[in-house]
Design a protein around this motif. Structure first.
Motif, PDB file in Angstrom:
ATOM      1  N   ASP A  49     -21.394 -21.729 -11.383  1.00 24.61           N
ATOM      2  CA  ASP A  49     -20.808 -21.045 -10.127  1.00 24.61           C
ATOM      3  C   ASP A  49     -19.386 -20.257 -10.290  1.00 24.61           C
ATOM      4  O   ASP A  49     -18.772 -20.748 -11.276  1.00 24.61           O
ATOM      5  CB  ASP A  49     -20.184 -22.062  -8.987  1.00 24.61           C
ATOM      6  CG  ASP A  49     -21.377 -23.109  -8.618  1.00 24.61           C
ATOM      7  OD1 ASP A  49     -22.235 -22.629  -7.738  1.00 24.61           O
ATOM      8  OD2 ASP A  49     -21.440 -24.398  -8.818  1.00 24.61           O
ATOM      9  N   SER A  50     -19.334 -19.157  -9.603  1.00 34.20           N
ATOM     10  CA  SER A  50     -18.246 -18.362  -9.802  1.00 34.20           C
ATOM     11  C   SER A  50     -17.621 -17.517  -8.695  1.00 34.20           C
ATOM     12  O   SER A  50     -18.523 -17.470  -7.744  1.00 34.20           O
ATOM     13  CB  SER A  50     -18.505 -17.089 -11.018  1.00 34.20           C
ATOM     14  OG  SER A  50     -19.627 -16.348 -10.594  1.00 34.20           O
ATOM     15  N   ALA A  51     -16.557 -17.248  -8.790  1.00 40.36           N
ATOM     16  CA  ALA A  51     -15.928 -16.600  -7.647  1.00 40.36           C
ATOM     17  C   ALA A  51     -14.658 -15.675  -8.057  1.00 40.36           C
ATOM     18  O   ALA A  51     -14.206 -15.894  -9.034  1.00 40.36           O
ATOM     19  CB  ALA A  51     -15.281 -17.607  -6.595  1.00 40.36           C
ATOM     20  N   ARG A  52     -14.721 -14.708  -7.414  1.00 39.66           N
ATOM     21  CA  ARG A  52     -13.521 -13.238  -8.050  1.00 39.66           C
ATOM     22  C   ARG A  52     -12.945 -12.820  -6.684  1.00 39.66           C
ATOM     23  O   ARG A  52     -14.029 -12.516  -5.853  1.00 39.66           O
ATOM     24  CB  ARG A  52     -14.166 -12.562  -8.900  1.00 39.66           C
ATOM     25  CG  ARG A  52     -13.273 -11.280  -9.355  1.00 39.66           C
ATOM     26  CD  ARG A  52     -14.001 -10.511 -10.520  1.00 39.66           C
ATOM     27  NE  ARG A  52     -12.727  -9.539 -11.061  1.00 39.66           N
ATOM     28  CZ  ARG A  52     -12.253  -8.452 -10.635  1.00 39.66           C
ATOM     29  NH1 ARG A  52     -13.212  -8.017  -9.542  1.00 39.66           N
ATOM     30  NH2 ARG A  52     -11.568  -7.676 -10.949  1.00 39.66           N
ATOM     31  N   LEU A  53     -11.794 -12.520  -6.651  1.00 42.34           N
ATOM     32  CA  LEU A  53     -11.146 -11.725  -5.537  1.00 42.34           C
ATOM     33  C   LEU A  53     -10.276 -10.893  -6.330  1.00 42.34           C
ATOM     34  O   LEU A  53      -9.363 -11.354  -7.014  1.00 42.34           O
ATOM     35  CB  LEU A  53     -10.507 -12.983  -4.423  1.00 42.34           C
ATOM     36  CG  LEU A  53      -9.566 -12.121  -3.341  1.00 42.34           C
ATOM     37  CD1 LEU A  53     -10.687 -11.510  -2.519  1.00 42.34           C
ATOM     38  CD2 LEU A  53      -9.022 -12.908  -2.692  1.00 42.34           C
ATOM     39  N   ALA A  54     -10.148  -9.556  -5.638  1.00 47.05           N
ATOM     40  CA  ALA A  54      -9.359  -8.460  -6.219  1.00 47.05           C
ATOM     41  C   ALA A  54      -8.583  -7.710  -5.079  1.00 47.05           C
ATOM     42  O   ALA A  54      -9.588  -7.399  -4.244  1.00 47.05           O
ATOM     43  CB  ALA A  54     -10.130  -7.672  -7.456  1.00 47.05           C
ATOM     44  N   ILE A  55      -7.465  -7.394  -5.199  1.00 52.70           N
ATOM     45  CA  ILE A  55      -7.015  -6.390  -4.227  1.00 52.70           C
ATOM     46  C   ILE A  55      -6.297  -5.221  -4.959  1.00 52.70           C
ATOM     47  O   ILE A  55      -5.483  -5.657  -5.849  1.00 52.70           O
ATOM     48  CB  ILE A  55      -5.816  -7.359  -3.485  1.00 52.70           C
ATOM     49  CG1 ILE A  55      -6.844  -8.454  -2.726  1.00 52.70           C
ATOM     50  CG2 ILE A  55      -5.178  -6.416  -2.404  1.00 52.70           C
ATOM     51  CD1 ILE A  55      -5.618  -9.113  -1.959  1.00 52.70           C
ATOM     52  N   SER A  56      -6.252  -4.329  -4.568  1.00 46.96           N
ATOM     53  CA  SER A  56      -5.628  -3.019  -4.980  1.00 46.96           C
ATOM     54  C   SER A  56      -5.015  -2.250  -4.075  1.00 46.96           C
ATOM     55  O   SER A  56      -5.429  -2.165  -3.054  1.00 46.96           O
ATOM     56  CB  SER A  56      -6.377  -2.033  -5.836  1.00 46.96           C
ATOM     57  OG  SER A  56      -7.626  -1.697  -5.119  1.00 46.96           O
ATOM     58  N   ALA A  57      -3.629  -1.830  -4.294  1.00 47.27           N
ATOM     59  CA  ALA A  57      -2.814  -1.200  -3.117  1.00 47.27           C
ATOM     60  C   ALA A  57      -2.192  -0.024  -3.936  1.00 47.27           C
ATOM     61  O   ALA A  57      -1.459   0.001  -5.181  1.00 47.27           O
ATOM     62  CB  ALA A  57      -1.826  -2.087  -2.572  1.00 47.27           C
ATOM     63  N   ASP A  58      -2.392   1.208  -3.450  1.00 48.63           N
ATOM     64  CA  ASP A  58      -1.508   2.416  -4.121  1.00 48.63           C
ATOM     65  C   ASP A  58      -0.256   2.544  -3.382  1.00 48.63           C
ATOM     66  O   ASP A  58      -0.417   2.816  -1.901  1.00 48.63           O
ATOM     67  CB  ASP A  58      -2.552   3.669  -3.537  1.00 48.63           C
ATOM     68  CG  ASP A  58      -2.074   4.830  -4.186  1.00 48.63           C
ATOM     69  OD1 ASP A  58      -0.930   4.921  -4.977  1.00 48.63           O
ATOM     70  OD2 ASP A  58      -2.698   5.973  -4.222  1.00 48.63           O
ATOM     71  N   THR A  59       0.747   2.198  -3.890  1.00 47.34           N
ATOM     72  CA  THR A  59       2.109   2.164  -3.419  1.00 47.34           C
ATOM     73  C   THR A  59       3.039   2.850  -3.700  1.00 47.34           C
ATOM     74  O   THR A  59       2.750   3.693  -4.729  1.00 47.34           O
ATOM     75  CB  THR A  59       2.738   0.669  -3.425  1.00 47.34           C
ATOM     76  OG1 THR A  59       2.979   0.549  -4.868  1.00 47.34           O
ATOM     77  CG2 THR A  59       1.630  -0.399  -3.149  1.00 47.34           C
ATOM     78  N   ASP A  60       4.212   2.860  -3.477  1.00 50.33           N
ATOM     79  CA  ASP A  60       5.527   4.053  -3.724  1.00 50.33           C
ATOM     80  C   ASP A  60       5.762   3.576  -5.288  1.00 50.33           C
ATOM     81  O   ASP A  60       6.370   4.266  -5.905  1.00 50.33           O
ATOM     82  CB  ASP A  60       6.485   3.947  -2.991  1.00 50.33           C
ATOM     83  CG  ASP A  60       6.316   4.578  -1.479  1.00 50.33           C
ATOM     84  OD1 ASP A  60       5.306   5.431  -1.578  1.00 50.33           O
ATOM     85  OD2 ASP A  60       6.695   4.397  -0.475  1.00 50.33           O
ATOM     86  N   TRP A  61       5.303   2.157  -5.611  1.00 49.72           N
ATOM     87  CA  TRP A  61       5.851   1.639  -6.865  1.00 49.72           C
ATOM     88  C   TRP A  61       4.636   1.560  -7.916  1.00 49.72           C
ATOM     89  O   TRP A  61       4.701   1.112  -8.852  1.00 49.72           O
ATOM     90  CB  TRP A  61       6.017   0.339  -6.863  1.00 49.72           C
ATOM     91  CG  TRP A  61       7.263  -0.016  -5.994  1.00 49.72           C
ATOM     92  CD1 TRP A  61       7.414  -0.182  -4.491  1.00 49.72           C
ATOM     93  CD2 TRP A  61       8.799   0.059  -6.476  1.00 49.72           C
ATOM     94  NE1 TRP A  61       8.796  -0.321  -4.248  1.00 49.72           N
ATOM     95  CE2 TRP A  61       9.631   0.106  -5.340  1.00 49.72           C
ATOM     96  CE3 TRP A  61       9.589   0.366  -7.618  1.00 49.72           C
ATOM     97  CZ2 TRP A  61      11.124   0.099  -5.499  1.00 49.72           C
ATOM     98  CZ3 TRP A  61      10.816   0.224  -7.921  1.00 49.72           C
ATOM     99  CH2 TRP A  61      11.568   0.296  -6.744  1.00 49.72           C
ATOM    100  N   GLY A  62       3.433   2.517  -7.517  1.00 51.80           N
ATOM    101  CA  GLY A  62       2.535   2.521  -8.436  1.00 51.80           C
ATOM    102  C   GLY A  62       0.959   2.109  -7.922  1.00 51.80           C
ATOM    103  O   GLY A  62       0.946   1.479  -6.862  1.00 51.80           O
ATOM    104  N   LEU A  63       0.005   2.141  -8.624  1.00 54.23           N
ATOM    105  CA  LEU A  63      -1.256   1.465  -8.317  1.00 54.23           C
ATOM    106  C   LEU A  63      -1.193  -0.100  -8.508  1.00 54.23           C
ATOM    107  O   LEU A  63      -1.161  -0.245  -9.891  1.00 54.23           O
ATOM    108  CB  LEU A  63      -2.444   1.941  -8.845  1.00 54.23           C
ATOM    109  CG  LEU A  63      -3.861   1.605  -8.664  1.00 54.23           C
ATOM    110  CD1 LEU A  63      -4.057   1.610  -7.285  1.00 54.23           C
ATOM    111  CD2 LEU A  63      -4.745   2.376  -9.247  1.00 54.23           C
ATOM    112  N   MET A  64      -1.070  -0.966  -7.734  1.00 61.18           N
ATOM    113  CA  MET A  64      -0.762  -2.263  -7.962  1.00 61.18           C
ATOM    114  C   MET A  64      -2.227  -3.023  -7.695  1.00 61.18           C
ATOM    115  O   MET A  64      -2.888  -2.798  -6.800  1.00 61.18           O
ATOM    116  CB  MET A  64       0.517  -2.866  -7.188  1.00 61.18           C
ATOM    117  CG  MET A  64       1.541  -2.180  -7.106  1.00 61.18           C
ATOM    118  SD  MET A  64       2.702  -3.056  -6.197  1.00 61.18           S
ATOM    119  CE  MET A  64       3.099  -4.613  -7.417  1.00 61.18           C
TER     120      MET A  64
END
Length: 206
Positions: A49-64
């Motif tokens: 079994d596997s699970a993955r969660l990813a979040i990306s945000a383009d902010t004033d401090w860069g691409l996080m």
């Protein structure tokens, strides 16, 4: 005979003007006959079994970007002749990552990242113990495009590995926790390179 089945689910959606989220879930099973080196027949079952969660945000401090991933392997073997379980393996792996990519002007890129990994496995065929390791990593990269065809890159990475064991020991084995719990082992790697792109097919690195 062999018996296999699997299912996968994945999704990608926006939760804001500059924020994206991805997730993935998977499950697979397999069962098949096998033979030991001593010519004993076994029936082995696998489940992953596997699970993955990813979040990306383009902010004033860069691409996080932040992500977490887990993988859980379970395997067992049974001797069909007497229905005795020969071994059972449970191996979970968990990884968490965080990185930030920052662009300065049009010629400089800085990437900062940290990562944590935990890997463990239960003892077998005598159960009751777990061996594991943890890795903490950090890295930094600076890339400078001096001219369109010439790039200067510096990268630094550090890793800290810790080994350990928990649970009980089989009687008479003659080992203790000090054999595994020996503190951390650290490593630092630095590299620097100057890359010249002569054309689309040829590059030179110093």
């Amino acid at each position: 005979g062999n018996d296999r089945r699997a299912v996968n689910i994945a999704g990608h959606f926006r939760v804001g003007p500059q924020v994206e989220t991805q997730f993935a879930l998977s499950h697979s099973e397999a069962a098949e006959p096998s033979m030991t080196p001593y010519y004993t027949q076994l029936y082995i079952k696998y489940r992953v079994d596997s699970a993955r969660l990813a979040i990306s945000a383009d902010t004033d401090w860069g691409l996080m970007q932040a992500s977490a991933y887990g993988n859980w392997l379970h395997a067992s073997a049974v001797a069909p002749s007497n229905f005795v379980q020969a071994f059972e393996i449970y191996n979970p792996v968990v990884v968490a990552q965080l990185q930030d990519v920052i662009k300065f002007g049009g010629n400089h890129v800085v990437r900062l990242s940290v990562e944590y990994r935990h890997n463990s496995m239960g003892t077998t065929p005598i159960t009751g113990g777990t061996v594991f390791y943890d890795v903490f990593s950090g890295s930094a990269m600076w890339q400078w495009r001096i001219i369109p065809d010439l790039t200067f890159t510096n990268a630094l990475r550090t890793d800290s590995l810790s080994l350990g064991r928990s649970g009980r020991f089989p009687p008479g084995i003659g080992l203790d926790y000090a054999e595994w719990n020996q503190g951390s082992r650290d490593e630092i790697i630095f590299n620097s390179g100057l890359v010249w792109s002569a054309d689309q097919r040829k590059t030179r690195r110093l």
